[in-house]
Write an enzyme that holds these catalytic residues in place. Structure first.
Site, PDB file in Angstrom:
ATOM      1  CD  GLU A 284     106.447 -16.409  16.634  1.00  0.00           C
ATOM      2  OE1 GLU A 284     107.647 -16.507  16.281  1.00  0.00           O
ATOM      3  OE2 GLU A 284     105.896 -17.216  17.401  1.00  0.00           O
TER       4      GLU A 284
ATOM      5  CE1 TYR B 213     104.429 -23.314  20.829  1.00  0.00           C
ATOM      6  CE2 TYR B 213     105.271 -21.094  20.489  1.00  0.00           C
ATOM      7  CZ  TYR B 213     104.623 -22.225  20.009  1.00  0.00           C
ATOM      8  OH  TYR B 213     104.167 -22.252  18.714  1.00  0.00           O
TER       9      TYR B 213
ATOM     10  CD  GLU C 265     102.929 -19.824  16.651  1.00  0.00           C
ATOM     11  OE1 GLU C 265     103.955 -20.213  17.275  1.00  0.00           O
ATOM     12  OE2 GLU C 265     102.986 -19.288  15.520  1.00  0.00           O
TER      13      GLU C 265
END
Length: 517
Positions: free
Chosen positions: A193, A260, A317
């Site tokens: 990130e 997410y 992720e």
């Protein structure tokens, strides 16, 4: 053959349109892309009770252990054949200095985990403990290197410590730690990130930094390094464009993507893991399905610069992120896991399978006690979540060849918005068995689906199902088997050999795996 399939598909389309039923047409003759097992990878960060208290337990813990590694967790993960495990982060990776986590545990310096609650860690779980865990799991390690606060030499030394088999300072250090032979780590992330917690970089700056760090993250004899670039946050397509244009493709094995599913779509108030209305459930599923658009659009950019698809898209992720459970430390990201989360997992894995030409690795966030966990622990107790059972069902897709499919789904409508009620993926394994995974997202309504098996010789079907009383159903330490897989028989195979049709009734909010042979 193609003309026959097209004719059958048009007929099925007409049937679906008239009856509002799902129809699936499979093109088994074009099954030539392998579903990389690494799509089914996991992620364990130094966060909350993910490592400390989840995998790595106190010496006096009343559970079976090897060293301090909790073996009931290991055995559960072995059962679903996780192909890789990502560590140590996450945001933690870019403040982690690996040399603090080797040598005599009693002499290791402590550190503050500034990203996740400001807790102090004793560094008792470090490189060699992680590698021991991977050995016990029979899985490949995926290590995220510290680019944010670490030096080029620090990263270079870590790779040497892990992978070099000659005489060198890092080899000497590893042998002093009791490890004679190198580990042969393949997957190595160059930062995490980097657009955010990993350094707040611009993509242009990151490209220059990647090229520098990657140059000194060496491949050694019998240990070719698969470097993974820190890719985009969600729909930052510019980031992907800059990386694909600026990084020589032979320097990187893959580019990451993080996304997410936030139930409310609001990072400030994400929503409860267990208490939600059908409208919030619907919105969650709509947000989950956004992964299809993300993968499609990032892949299209990658195709422009890499038409041969040599660079992998690594979704390292992903998962649902809700508010932490009431009464727990909000920085520890501990959340319950419901049937809704299982449907998110199954749907997302179907998306990854169907994009297996470009998506060749993914990592669910996270494995134990954090976010969308497979396993929850409390003292000497351990429970498997609904999400765990999805991975148990879907392990049959690992390494199999993807079967291209055409799926027509009935609508699931709420609040003036519509999504497809049914999604799926299919594969054929090395023994010739076909596996079809189907998801019905409709919270209240069963959906029949007709599967065209024309031009195949399949005559036998076996089924398994994951469903529950409600989308809010969970497993608890008091009732650990509320949601689990069972046998499934609500299907009918009809027609003559070579012209079969498989009719299946998908219960509301369910995941079904069919094995056809």
């Amino acid at each position: 053959m193609k003309k026959q399939l097209l004719t059958a598909f048009i007929a099925c389309f007409a049937l679906a349109a008239s009856a509002q039923k799902a129809v699936l047409s499979l093109d088994a003759d074009r099954a030539n892309i392998k579903i990389n097992p690494n799509i089914y990878g996991m992620f364990s960060e130094h966060l909350g009770r993910g490592i400390y208290g989840g995998i790595w337990v106190p010496k006096d813990a009343k559970v079976e252990k090897q060293g301090r590694i909790r073996m009931d967790v290991v055995e559960a993960l072995r059962k679903i054949q996780i192909p890789n495990l990502r560590w140590p982060g996450g945001c933690f990776a870019d403040e982690y200095h690996w040399m603090d986590g080797i040598g005599d545990p009693a002499k290791r310096p402590k550190m503050v985990n500034t990203n996740w609650g400001g807790v102090t860690e004793d560094n008792s779980f470090g490189t060699n403990e992680f590698m021991q865990l991977c050995h016990l799991l029979h899985t490949q390690p995926y290590i995220s290197g510290n680019m944010g606060s670490g030096t080029v030499q620090e990263m270079s030394n870590w790779v040497e410590y892990l992978n070099f088999d000659g005489a060198s300072p890092m080899t000497k250090l590893r042998k002093e730690d009791g490890v004679d032979k190198p580990y042969g780590v393949q997957f190595f992330g160059i930062g995490n990130e980097s657009w955010g917690c990993g350094g707040n970089m611009t993509p242009e700056f990151y490209v220059d930094q990647f090229r520098r760090y990657a140059t000194f993250a060496k491949s050694y004899h019998d240990a070719p390094l698969k470097r993974i670039a820190s890719g985009a946050n969600s729909d930052d397509y510019h980031w992907t464009e800059v990386l694909m244009k600026g990084i020589p493709h032979n320097m990187m094995w893959g580019i990451s993507l993080h996304y997410y599913t936030i139930p409310t779509g609001n990072w400030g108030k994400k929503g409860s893991a267990t208490k939600f209305s059908e409208q919030e459930y619907f919105n969650t599923m709509k947000n989950c399905l956004h992964m299809e658009d993300l993968v499609t659009r990032h892949s299209a950019i990658m195709d422009k610069y890499d038409p041969q698809k040599k660079v992998a898209l690594v979704v390292d992720e992903w998962g649902v992120w809700t508010d932490a459970e009431p009464g727990t430390n909000p920085s520890f990201l501990y959340q319950q896991n419901s049937m809704r989360d299982a449907l998110i997992a199954a749907t997302t894995l179907n998306i990854f399978n169907n994009h297996a030409d470009r998506v060749r690795m993914a990592n669910l966030a996270q494995t134990v006690n954090v976010l969308q966990s497979l396993i929850l622990t409390k003292g000497d107790q351990m429970i498997l979540t609904p999400t765990y059972y999805v991975f148990e069902l879907y392990k049959k897709h690992q390494g199999a060849k993807l079967i291209p499919l055409h799926l027509i789904s009935p609508a699931y409508t709420m609040g003036g918005k519509t999504i497809d009620a049914v999604n799926g993926s299919a594969s054929i394994d090395s023994t010739g068995k076909m596996h079809i995974s189907l998801v019905n997202l409709d919270a209240e309504k069963a959906n029949p689906i007709t599967i065209d098996l024309a031009h195949t010789k399949y005559v036998k079907v076996n089924g398994e199902i994951l469903d529950a009383k409600a989308v809010t159903s969970v497993n608890t330490f008091e009732a650990p088997d509320n949601v689990k897989t069972t046998g499934f028989t609500d299907y009918k195979l009809s027609g003559d050999a070579g012209n079969q049709v498989l009719s299946v009734n998908l219960p509301a909010h369910s995941v079904v795996m069919l094995e056809v042979n």
